[in-house]
Design a protein around this motif. Structure first.
Motif, PDB file in Angstrom:
ATOM      1  N   PHE A  32     -58.188  64.340 -52.030  1.00 41.48           N
ATOM      2  CA  PHE A  32     -57.484  63.189 -52.596  1.00 41.48           C
ATOM      3  C   PHE A  32     -57.013  62.254 -51.473  1.00 41.48           C
ATOM      4  O   PHE A  32     -57.189  61.034 -51.556  1.00 41.48           O
ATOM      5  CB  PHE A  32     -56.294  63.686 -53.429  1.00 41.48           C
ATOM      6  N   ASN A  33     -56.460  62.828 -50.412  1.00 39.81           N
ATOM      7  CA  ASN A  33     -55.961  62.006 -49.300  1.00 39.81           C
ATOM      8  C   ASN A  33     -57.096  61.287 -48.580  1.00 39.81           C
ATOM      9  O   ASN A  33     -56.934  60.154 -48.134  1.00 39.81           O
ATOM     10  CB  ASN A  33     -55.179  62.869 -48.311  1.00 39.81           C
ATOM     11  N   LEU A  36     -58.043  58.446 -50.880  1.00 43.07           N
ATOM     12  CA  LEU A  36     -56.984  57.439 -50.910  1.00 43.07           C
ATOM     13  C   LEU A  36     -57.115  56.478 -49.726  1.00 43.07           C
ATOM     14  O   LEU A  36     -56.875  55.283 -49.852  1.00 43.07           O
ATOM     15  CB  LEU A  36     -55.623  58.148 -50.875  1.00 43.07           C
ATOM     16  N   LYS A  37     -57.538  57.000 -48.590  1.00 45.94           N
ATOM     17  CA  LYS A  37     -57.697  56.165 -47.392  1.00 45.94           C
ATOM     18  C   LYS A  37     -58.874  55.200 -47.565  1.00 45.94           C
ATOM     19  O   LYS A  37     -58.894  54.140 -46.953  1.00 45.94           O
ATOM     20  CB  LYS A  37     -57.943  57.050 -46.169  1.00 45.94           C
ATOM     21  N   MET A 115     -42.355  51.741 -45.967  1.00 50.38           N
ATOM     22  CA  MET A 115     -43.482  51.849 -45.048  1.00 50.38           C
ATOM     23  C   MET A 115     -44.036  50.462 -44.754  1.00 50.38           C
ATOM     24  O   MET A 115     -44.096  49.622 -45.646  1.00 50.38           O
ATOM     25  CB  MET A 115     -44.599  52.678 -45.684  1.00 50.38           C
ATOM     26  N   TRP A 117     -47.377  48.404 -42.918  1.00 48.76           N
ATOM     27  CA  TRP A 117     -48.772  48.610 -42.517  1.00 48.76           C
ATOM     28  C   TRP A 117     -49.152  47.637 -41.419  1.00 48.76           C
ATOM     29  O   TRP A 117     -48.711  46.493 -41.436  1.00 48.76           O
ATOM     30  CB  TRP A 117     -49.698  48.433 -43.732  1.00 48.76           C
ATOM     31  N   PHE A 121     -54.848  47.587 -40.112  1.00 49.32           N
ATOM     32  CA  PHE A 121     -55.113  48.311 -41.361  1.00 49.32           C
ATOM     33  C   PHE A 121     -55.613  47.342 -42.446  1.00 49.32           C
ATOM     34  O   PHE A 121     -56.568  47.633 -43.156  1.00 49.32           O
ATOM     35  CB  PHE A 121     -53.823  49.008 -41.808  1.00 49.32           C
ATOM     36  N   TYR A 140     -60.370  59.536 -37.579  1.00 54.40           N
ATOM     37  CA  TYR A 140     -59.254  60.298 -38.159  1.00 54.40           C
ATOM     38  C   TYR A 140     -59.593  61.783 -38.301  1.00 54.40           C
ATOM     39  O   TYR A 140     -58.815  62.641 -37.928  1.00 54.40           O
ATOM     40  CB  TYR A 140     -58.836  59.705 -39.507  1.00 54.40           C
TER      41      TYR A 140
ATOM     42  N   LYS B  16     -54.643  55.210 -37.210  1.00 54.31           N
ATOM     43  CA  LYS B  16     -54.278  56.614 -37.434  1.00 54.31           C
ATOM     44  C   LYS B  16     -52.876  56.718 -38.021  1.00 54.31           C
ATOM     45  O   LYS B  16     -52.627  57.505 -38.937  1.00 54.31           O
ATOM     46  CB  LYS B  16     -54.340  57.391 -36.112  1.00 54.31           C
ATOM     47  N   ASP B  18     -51.333  54.498 -39.825  1.00 57.11           N
ATOM     48  CA  ASP B  18     -51.363  54.037 -41.228  1.00 57.11           C
ATOM     49  C   ASP B  18     -51.989  55.097 -42.138  1.00 57.11           C
ATOM     50  O   ASP B  18     -51.531  55.302 -43.263  1.00 57.11           O
ATOM     51  CB  ASP B  18     -52.146  52.722 -41.328  1.00 57.11           C
ATOM     52  N   TRP B  19     -53.010  55.764 -41.655  1.00 53.92           N
ATOM     53  CA  TRP B  19     -53.650  56.810 -42.470  1.00 53.92           C
ATOM     54  C   TRP B  19     -52.692  57.982 -42.681  1.00 53.92           C
ATOM     55  O   TRP B  19     -52.694  58.605 -43.744  1.00 53.92           O
ATOM     56  CB  TRP B  19     -54.941  57.287 -41.782  1.00 53.92           C
ATOM     57  N   GLU B  20     -51.870  58.248 -41.666  1.00 53.37           N
ATOM     58  CA  GLU B  20     -50.859  59.309 -41.813  1.00 53.37           C
ATOM     59  C   GLU B  20     -49.876  58.956 -42.934  1.00 53.37           C
ATOM     60  O   GLU B  20     -49.464  59.808 -43.711  1.00 53.37           O
ATOM     61  CB  GLU B  20     -50.080  59.504 -40.502  1.00 53.37           C
ATOM     62  N   LYS B  21     -49.499  57.671 -42.983  1.00 52.27           N
ATOM     63  CA  LYS B  21     -48.569  57.223 -44.033  1.00 52.27           C
ATOM     64  C   LYS B  21     -49.203  57.419 -45.408  1.00 52.27           C
ATOM     65  O   LYS B  21     -48.542  57.815 -46.360  1.00 52.27           O
ATOM     66  CB  LYS B  21     -48.223  55.741 -43.834  1.00 52.27           C
ATOM     67  N   LEU B  22     -50.498  57.122 -45.490  1.00 49.15           N
ATOM     68  CA  LEU B  22     -51.189  57.310 -46.774  1.00 49.15           C
ATOM     69  C   LEU B  22     -51.202  58.788 -47.175  1.00 49.15           C
ATOM     70  O   LEU B  22     -51.076  59.116 -48.355  1.00 49.15           O
ATOM     71  CB  LEU B  22     -52.626  56.791 -46.690  1.00 49.15           C
ATOM     72  N   ASN B  23     -51.345  59.662 -46.180  1.00 51.09           N
ATOM     73  CA  ASN B  23     -51.290  61.109 -46.450  1.00 51.09           C
ATOM     74  C   ASN B  23     -49.967  61.483 -47.090  1.00 51.09           C
ATOM     75  O   ASN B  23     -49.921  62.274 -48.025  1.00 51.09           O
ATOM     76  CB  ASN B  23     -51.411  61.889 -45.143  1.00 51.09           C
ATOM     77  N   GLN B  24     -48.905  60.902 -46.554  1.00 49.45           N
ATOM     78  CA  GLN B  24     -47.558  61.185 -47.044  1.00 49.45           C
ATOM     79  C   GLN B  24     -47.451  60.801 -48.524  1.00 49.45           C
ATOM     80  O   GLN B  24     -46.930  61.559 -49.332  1.00 49.45           O
ATOM     81  CB  GLN B  24     -46.586  60.358 -46.220  1.00 49.45           C
ATOM     82  N   ILE B  25     -47.990  59.620 -48.866  1.00 52.71           N
ATOM     83  CA  ILE B  25     -47.952  59.166 -50.260  1.00 52.71           C
ATOM     84  C   ILE B  25     -48.814  60.075 -51.133  1.00 52.71           C
ATOM     85  O   ILE B  25     -48.423  60.480 -52.219  1.00 52.71           O
ATOM     86  CB  ILE B  25     -48.428  57.695 -50.379  1.00 52.71           C
ATOM     87  N   GLY B  26     -49.996  60.393 -50.620  1.00 48.98           N
ATOM     88  CA  GLY B  26     -50.931  61.241 -51.372  1.00 48.98           C
ATOM     89  C   GLY B  26     -50.352  62.606 -51.689  1.00 48.98           C
ATOM     90  O   GLY B  26     -50.506  63.118 -52.800  1.00 48.98           O
ATOM     91  N   ASP B  27     -49.665  63.202 -50.706  1.00 52.14           N
ATOM     92  CA  ASP B  27     -49.077  64.532 -50.907  1.00 52.14           C
ATOM     93  C   ASP B  27     -48.022  64.513 -52.014  1.00 52.14           C
ATOM     94  O   ASP B  27     -47.850  65.488 -52.739  1.00 52.14           O
ATOM     95  CB  ASP B  27     -48.452  65.052 -49.613  1.00 52.14           C
TER      96      ASP B  27
END
Lengths: 178, 106
Positions: A32-33, A36-37, A115, A117, A121, A140, B16, B18-27
């Protein structure tokens, strides 16, 4: 690959539903993550994750274990996403006019978490899927060009040139803005 | 380190982060109840796919069997008669079995 994973996969192949359920729980968030990216949309990511897990379940017997289970799942998900994009090609003109941005729900959540961005990004998300995907997988997830090539069924050289082209484009756009 | 390398490094580091932040939201988005629903749905889909495969196997095996019998008996009439009987009989048996299954489960 983790030994534990392999045991679960073998049990799931023999039809044990509990084993599949454990694999599902272990890898769903990861998948999912990743999506999502790429999509910046929770609903689309959830749909593709579900499709991918089902495809993996039905084709579990084709998994040979020469790569990590997560790598196998990412390659299925990437192909499902590319197919979905291809089907949506009819709306491409409309899509071209719109900037790819965070879904409303995602934006609300990121605002809530305060947050911010980067401009990189924003520019990265304007790239085409075929360019975005290898950049994400390389920088990544740390996959090599060869591994990405195998996952996306393209040559390693093509992957490399797509990554370089994408990064160059993002940088060019950033310079133009500045 | 050249200016270009610096730029490149900064770009990758920003992405990287920003992608970490997306991980946080996804979790946060994926919870246990949601996963349970998804798993149940996937299991249902698998059962449906297996049933479909089984019926396909059954139909093709019946056809092959009848064709073989017809070849052995060297009679086209036998082929048609057995085929008709199977076409009517098989769905009927399936219907009766399903009815019985429903009765047992209810």
């Amino acid at each position: 690959m983790e030994e534990d994973d392999w045991i679960l996969i073998e049990r799931a192949m023999q039809g044990e539903e509990e084993a599949f359920s454990m694999l599902y729980k272990r890898y769903y968030s990861f998948l999912f993550n990743y999506l999502l990216k790429l999509t910046l949309d929770e609903q689309i990511s959830a749909d593709i994750s579900q499709d991918t897990m089902l495809k993996a379940y039905l084709r579990l017997h084709t998994f040979r274990g020469d790569s990590k289970f997560s790598t196998w799942l990412i390659s299925i998900a990437s192909r499902v996403y590319v197919d979905k994009k291809r089907k949506e090609k009819r709306d491409i003109n409309l899509m071209k006019q719109m900037k790819v941005i965070l879904s409303r729900q995602l934006k609300w959540k990121s605002d809530q978490l305060q947050m911010e961005w980067s401009d990189y990004f924003a520019e990265f998300n304007q790239l085409e899927t075929s360019i975005k995907m290898p950049i994400l997988l390389h920088y990544y997830y740390g996959y090599t060009y060869e591994e990405i090539g195998e996952m996306l069924k393209v040559k390693a050289g093509t992957v490399k040139s797509r990554v370089h082209y994408g990064i160059k484009n993002v940088r060019k756009e950033m310079n133009r803005i500045e | 380190m050249s200016e270009q390398d610096k730029d490149h490094r900064q770009l990758v580091q920003s992405l990287k982060a920003d992608w970490e932040k997306l991980n946080q939201i996804g979790d946060e988005w994926v919870d246990a109840a949601y996963l349970e629903r998804q798993i149940q749905q996937a299991q249902k889909e698998k059962q449906r796919a297996m049933k479909k495969e089984f019926y396909l196997f059954l139909v093709s095996s019946v056809f092959i069997m009848i064709a073989t019998i017809a070849v052995i008996l060297q009679s086209f009439h036998a082929f048609v008669i057995i085929q008709c009987v199977t076409l009517v009989g098989a769905p009927l048996i399936l219907f009766l079995l399903n009815k019985r299954k429903k009765k047992v489960t209810s």
